[in-house]
Design an enzyme around this catalytic site. Sequence first.
Site, PDB file in Angstrom:
ATOM      1  N   LYS A  70     -29.639 -19.598   9.985  1.00 44.33           N
ATOM      2  CA  LYS A  70     -30.986 -20.241   9.864  1.00 44.33           C
ATOM      3  C   LYS A  70     -32.343 -19.362   9.780  1.00 44.33           C
ATOM      4  CE  LYS A  70     -33.264 -23.571  12.064  1.00 44.33           C
ATOM      5  NZ  LYS A  70     -33.733 -25.023  12.636  1.00 44.33           N
ATOM      6  N   ARG A 113     -30.742 -32.461  14.387  1.00 43.11           N
ATOM      7  CA  ARG A 113     -29.950 -31.643  15.357  1.00 43.11           C
ATOM      8  C   ARG A 113     -30.491 -31.603  16.772  1.00 43.11           C
ATOM      9  NH1 ARG A 113     -32.637 -26.864  17.441  1.00 43.11           N
ATOM     10  NH2 ARG A 113     -32.333 -25.327  16.082  1.00 43.11           N
ATOM     11  N   GLN A 141     -40.810 -35.088  16.226  1.00 42.17           N
ATOM     12  CA  GLN A 141     -39.588 -35.019  16.962  1.00 42.17           C
ATOM     13  C   GLN A 141     -39.078 -36.303  17.510  1.00 42.17           C
ATOM     14  OE1 GLN A 141     -35.785 -34.018  18.084  1.00 42.17           O
ATOM     15  NE2 GLN A 141     -37.303 -32.897  16.735  1.00 42.17           N
ATOM     16  N   ASP A 163     -48.269 -40.420  24.494  1.00 45.25           N
ATOM     17  CA  ASP A 163     -48.693 -39.282  23.809  1.00 45.25           C
ATOM     18  C   ASP A 163     -49.772 -38.506  24.769  1.00 45.25           C
ATOM     19  OD1 ASP A 163     -48.946 -37.777  21.102  1.00 45.25           O
ATOM     20  OD2 ASP A 163     -50.957 -37.817  21.822  1.00 45.25           O
ATOM     21  N   GLY A 228     -39.299 -29.560  24.432  1.00 42.96           N
ATOM     22  CA  GLY A 228     -40.530 -28.940  23.912  1.00 42.96           C
ATOM     23  C   GLY A 228     -40.619 -27.333  24.181  1.00 42.96           C
ATOM     24  N   ASP A 230     -39.816 -24.078  24.012  1.00 41.11           N
ATOM     25  CA  ASP A 230     -38.986 -22.997  23.252  1.00 41.11           C
ATOM     26  C   ASP A 230     -39.670 -21.676  22.922  1.00 41.11           C
ATOM     27  OD1 ASP A 230     -40.954 -23.619  21.508  1.00 41.11           O
ATOM     28  OD2 ASP A 230     -39.584 -24.295  20.038  1.00 41.11           O
ATOM     29  N   LYS A 234     -44.186 -22.105  27.684  1.00 45.63           N
ATOM     30  CA  LYS A 234     -44.356 -23.416  27.637  1.00 45.63           C
ATOM     31  C   LYS A 234     -43.784 -24.085  28.895  1.00 45.63           C
ATOM     32  CE  LYS A 234     -44.438 -24.267  22.613  1.00 45.63           C
ATOM     33  NZ  LYS A 234     -43.684 -24.745  21.397  1.00 45.63           N
ATOM     34  N   SER A 301     -33.254 -28.048  26.842  1.00 48.46           N
ATOM     35  CA  SER A 301     -32.692 -27.840  25.494  1.00 48.46           C
ATOM     36  C   SER A 301     -33.605 -26.684  24.791  1.00 48.46           C
ATOM     37  CB  SER A 301     -32.500 -29.079  24.691  1.00 48.46           C
ATOM     38  OG  SER A 301     -32.065 -28.590  23.263  1.00 48.46           O
TER      39      SER A 301
END
Lengths: 330, 330
Positions: A70, A113, A141, A163, A228, A230, A234, A301
Amino acid sequence: MQKIYVLSEEDTKQLLEMDEVIEAIENVYREKSSGSGKVFPLVFHEFKRSVADMDIKSGTLDEMRVYGLKLVSWFGDNPSKGLPALSGIVMLFDKNTGLPLGTINAEHMTGMRTGAAGAIGAKYLARKNSEVMLMVGAGHQASYQIRAIQTVIKGIKKVLVYDPMKFESAERFVDRFDYKSDGIEYIPVKDLETAVRSSDIIVTATPSRKPMIMKEWVKKGTHFSCMGSDMSGKQEIDENILKVARLFADDIPQSISVGELEMGIKNGAITQEDIICEIGDVLIGKCDGRTSDDEITVFDSTGIGLQDIAAGYMAIMKAKKNNMGIEVEF
Amino acid sequence: MQKIYVLSEEDTKQLLEMDEVIEAIENVYREKSSGSGKVFPLVFHEFKRSVADMDIKSGTLDEMRVYGLKLVSWFGDNPSKGLPALSGIVMLFDKNTGLPLGTINAEHMTGMRTGAAGAIGAKYLARKNSEVMLMVGAGHQASYQIRAIQTVIKGIKKVLVYDPMKFESAERFVDRFDYKSDGIEYIPVKDLETAVRSSDIIVTATPSRKPMIMKEWVKKGTHFSCMGSDMSGKQEIDENILKVARLFADDIPQSISVGELEMGIKNGAITQEDIICEIGDVLIGKCDGRTSDDEITVFDSTGIGLQDIAAGYMAIMKAKKNNMGIEVEF
């Protein structure tokens, strides 16, 4: 004459079903843990610092008999020209012959995914009697995460949406959410602490760089799927939560370098040894997930290229079966 | 709605003209030497040792405003199934927006861009009055090399073709060569030594692993474009030729690790310091090519991903202009 499939974003919307994507991503995690799924080295290039970059994630799923890549581009100035900042494309190849199978628009597929990944964390690590889900972040997301969670956790009765920027975004999100399920209440919430205190499953999907959820608020038995983080720096949840939780990752080295676990390790709250295992190890029975109803569990993740390969492969197989998408001479 | 081009091998045959590809590859070498062309790290994976592998070459041509990648798969068992062993696909993206431009079958294009590379070596390094070309190797690539050389060296009167395996292959090749030019004689040859002694420009494109051409045979002023060595251990010409020649490469680190210069350096015949410069440095005037009619010159072309990006981009631009190929919603 050789042919390849070309699947547009619209095609992927018609072809991909959440329950099937979840199954495909479970197989990805299994292949990664058993060794038949291999991640190749990441290629990253920044065209202009903090303005434009691209990366190429590639790998092989030997059991699924497919490999590929990708390429994702991020051009921060695009929205001012009316173009999407993020775009991506997946290319797949037949592991039996090396011949190209097709090219797939990665936008919707990436949402699917990633939703599937968050839900797999909850399916294998959350308490079986979980009823309340809290979605932190009401962006693009969030919709995929909620769809996926309500697909795998059948007892869900309430979905709270928070939020971090403004309450109105949560309200608008709930209003427009297209996949409402009978028997589930969808509630925008103003106060994060109260919401956390009443939640069984918390999914975070924000670009936050500082913890939003404090340890004192978290009740026993809560599960977190942290989607979140990645990129280095973060962080979405208090590192003191990591101290007392059972920790799982999709890819341990990647979690340590760019995931939710990064800052906890850098700040000394936890060490690499505190990570129980990769989620795939739980799926193949090599390692225990949740061991009691009192435990707090965290699934970090970060996203791996193999997820895109599996989701894309499923789209091509379904296109072939249902005579959809475009097949082009190549 | 976004669209991308999908160009088949047949499309690339209709779209790519050798003189234009040569011009595009000259620009690639210039961009590489001036720094606006950047090669990203190679991804290589061997599925099964000496049976099946794949690599991903990627990079950006900032002046040309395009970036992308080529994935090439080699599955050695394919021919026994009636399938091609080698297949490749190029993907390109707009450097201004990051959006995908298209997907291109890389087979014919790779031949064209490799032919162009060999000819650029001759154009900038061979004697201006060169009349005799010797093609060593009568395989798939030979046709592209001859087409390209006769495009740039206008004084060519004879093309000798030698096949290291058997003479009949050279005969058959000459018989079937589709691009014969008026005023040029095409002659299959049996004796390599005699052919080398009479040649001004020698292009080698074989999978040889030991030197075929000896130093004693080479006359003053000869130019070599060595195209065959692209893997560690390959070698086409005597390393004693390298000792006395002016040496040029498309990419110095790659030449040293996998090119024609590798074995010369490993055997101590030459050192890295004996390499004059990259061919792009000659094109931008940073370094001298040939400095006298007596010198022997060697261009070691290992092939870089930027060549595929430039050739593919030209194919897409021409498809757009001439309303050819297939444009697909994406």
